[in-house]
Design an enzyme around this catalytic site. Structure first.
Site, PDB file in Angstrom:
ATOM      1  N   CYS A 147     -26.866  19.629  16.221  1.00  0.00           N
ATOM      2  CA  CYS A 147     -26.001  18.473  15.808  1.00  0.00           C
ATOM      3  C   CYS A 147     -25.128  17.943  16.511  1.00  0.00           C
ATOM      4  O   CYS A 147     -25.059  16.525  16.451  1.00  0.00           O
ATOM      5  CB  CYS A 147     -25.151  19.209  14.608  1.00  0.00           C
TER       6      CYS A 147
ATOM      7  N   HIS B 108     -17.249  17.298  14.741  1.00  0.00           N
ATOM      8  CA  HIS B 108     -17.990  18.200  15.737  1.00  0.00           C
ATOM      9  C   HIS B 108     -18.148  17.355  17.173  1.00  0.00           C
ATOM     10  O   HIS B 108     -19.045  17.627  17.945  1.00  0.00           O
ATOM     11  CB  HIS B 108     -19.270  18.484  15.200  1.00  0.00           C
TER      12      HIS B 108
END
Ligand SMILES: *[C@@H]1O[C@H](CO)[C@@H](O)[C@H](O)[C@H]1NC(C)=O
Ligand SMILES: *[C@@H]1O[C@H](CO)[C@@H](O)[C@H](O)[C@H]1NC(C)=O
Length: 523
Positions: A67, A128
């Site tokens: 990710c 993130h």
């Protein structure tokens, strides 16, 4: 033709009006988990409806099989190796809020571009890509310093550690890790927090209600735009369907695929609510909606009692973290834009997520960053069926800093070739690793493997290199040129930057670090 819609009529973009853009980004959702991509047992009516009303891409690619780098690429239109998002340790994603990891502030995100042409922007959900750069609260990497006017969500990422059932990310990767470090336990305490604008509003996160809260935040943002008439870019970046798999009661135990399936169905429900809100507030027709996932499904993921917690990548081999293997990077991709794009069509040409950066920038009339290598290309001619083939001839597939494969779509014919230099070091006789595949343990092949990926999507029948000399030569030349185009960039995810920094740790009410979001207090 001049089209008038709510919002100003503007010159300087191809539509004559400024379309709203909604990005729906799922986490770890596999190609094979979605109804319109062939799943027959999971219920995803809202994603299926997007495809029905829009363009379904069947050869859509993420820039990485994990990710953090994949998301950096989606937002900047650049291969992660250009932005420094190449992890140098076995932990391939950022696992602490309080460290030096983050998307460099000199990189331009699609949200920053949108703001240059008058868009209101919001990110709801998982980020993130860092928080502060050096000191507590400097917020240099915060989404609101990367182009988003508003932020609500999980600044880091969901982790199985948050389930409260004893699952640990670090221990599944390195079963003996606890002997040298106790961080596996600490992660679950210090990394689970919700940030609203710049403030920590919840710690630890109440996962059961999180998805519904994201939906409410997204709907509210859309409603506000109906009052101020600004064009908008809304990114819904879901925690679903990453572990820990927690859903609201409405979905618990309701799917045919355990808690993983419950999470997929709750994800789909939230997407439906966003679509309803767009219609309700009059944005249904002047909004482009893009739905995708950050990487393939995580096949190795399972609960402490052996529950299957990972999804399906359909006919493709491998999954999340498996480097260049198709299942890690082939992802769902649907674009719906009524009246502008055709509805209910399927495009099999290879495209990548980074292309949306360039496509959206051109659509909204924003100028692309100058003196910067942008890897994404404008997909609009392909989506409108003005051009029959992908704008790309070559695609490069990395695992951290290693180029593990390259893909070639020649101008003529309808074949897509993939030349593989490195493969994951799978457990004997299986197409999986222990918990995640580690790039540095990949097998460097003496002779690369060549596949024709359209007829061999499972990468099972390597072709004779001698019989395809021209193809191999073309790919090798392109790889050489591509490598020459990479400028040395400071690594953003090395061991030093990844370390937890106590002095940077956010805490909502020191020393307790425990609070519930007052807006969403439930009994
Ligand atoms: C549908 O998704 C579930 C959950 O990932 C998976 O177990 C199942 O095999 C999928 N079905 C198909 C036909 O791909
Ligand atoms: C940002 O700065 C770094 C060096 O500090 C450089 O390597 C990188 O190319 C820059 N990025 C852009 C988009 O200019």
């Amino acid at each position: 033709m001049i089209i008038f819609v709510s919002g100003a009529y503007v010159l300087g973009n191809p539509l004559g009006f400024k379309p709203n853009i909604v990005i729906l980004l799922a986490d770890d959702l596999g190609y094979g988990d979605v109804g319109c991509y062939g799943n027959t047992t999971l219920r995803t009516p809202n994603m299926d409806a997007l495809a029905q009303d829009g363009v379904k891409l069947t050869h859509h690619l993420a820039a990485e099989s994990v990710c953090t780098p994949s998301r950096a690429a989606l937002l900047t239109g650049r291969y992660p190796i250009r932005t420094g998002f190449i992890p140098t340790t076995v932990i391939r994603v950022d696992i602490f809020v309080a460290n030096y990891v983050g998307l460099p502030d000199n990189e331009t995100t699609i949200a920053e571009l949108a703001k240059t042409v008058g868009y209101k922007t919001a990110l709801i959900g998982k980020w993130h890509l860092g928080l502060s750069k050096e000191t507590y609260g400097d917020n240099k990497f915060h989404p609101m310093n990367q182009g988003f006017d508003y932020y609500y969500g999980h600044i880091l990422t969901n982790m199985k550690d948050f389930s409260g059932e004893g699952d640990r990310v670090v221990l599944s990767q390195q079963p003996n890790f606890y002997k040298i470090c106790f961080s596996a336990i600490v992660i679950s305490i210090i990394s689970t927090l919700i940030i609203k604008k710049y403030e920590v509003v919840e710690q630890p996160i109440h996962l059961e209600t999180l998805h519904d809260r994201y939906t409410k935040e997204g709907v509210e943002f859309i409603e506000d735009r109906s009052k101020d008439n600004n064009p908008f870019l809304l990114m819904m970046s879901y925690d679903h369907v990453h572990t820990a798999l927690r859903t609201s009661e409405r979905f618990r135990g309701k799917s045919k695929h355990g808690r993983y399936g419950d999470a997929v169905e709750e994800l789909d429900d939230g997407i439906g609510e966003i679509m309803n809100a767009l219609d309700r507030f009059g944005f249904g027709r002047n909004t482009l909606v893009y739905m995708t996932s950050d990487n393939g499904a995580h096949l190795e993921e399972s609960g402490v009692n052996g529950e299957v917690d990972g999804g399906s990548n359909g006919i493709f081999r491998g999954g999340k973290t498996h480097g260049a293997v198709e299942g890690g990077i082939r992802i769902p991709g649907i674009i719906r834009f009524p009246t502008v794009l055709p509805s209910n069509i399927v495009i099999d040409e290879p495209t990548m997520q980074m292309d949306t950066f360039t496509t959206f920038a051109n659509l909204i009339g924003a100028e692309l960053p100058q003196n910067t290598q942008i890897d994404g290309k404008d997909l609009f001619p392909l989506l409108k069926r003005k051009s029959p083939i992908s704008p790309h001839r070559f695609f490069y597939h990395y695992c951290d800093g290693a180029l593990q494969a390259a893909r070639y779509r020649p101008k003529a014919g309808n074949k897509v070739w993939k030349l593989v230099y490195e493969t994951p070091n799978y457990l004997p006789g299986q197409n999986r690793c222990l918990f995640t595949c580690v790039c540095s343990e990949s097998i460097k092949l003496e002779n690369p493997l060549l596949y024709e990926i359209n007829s061999d999507p499972g990468e099972e029948k390597p072709l004779n290199l001698e019989d395809h000399k021209e193809i191999v030569l073309a790919i090798e030349e392109a790889v050489k040129k591509h490598k020459e185009s990479i400028q040395p960039t400071p690594p953003m995810m090395d061991f030093y930057k990844m370390l937890w920094r106590p002095h940077m740790q956010p805490c909502c009410n020191f020393p307790y670090c425990s609070c519930r979001d007052p807006v969403y207090q439930t009994t």
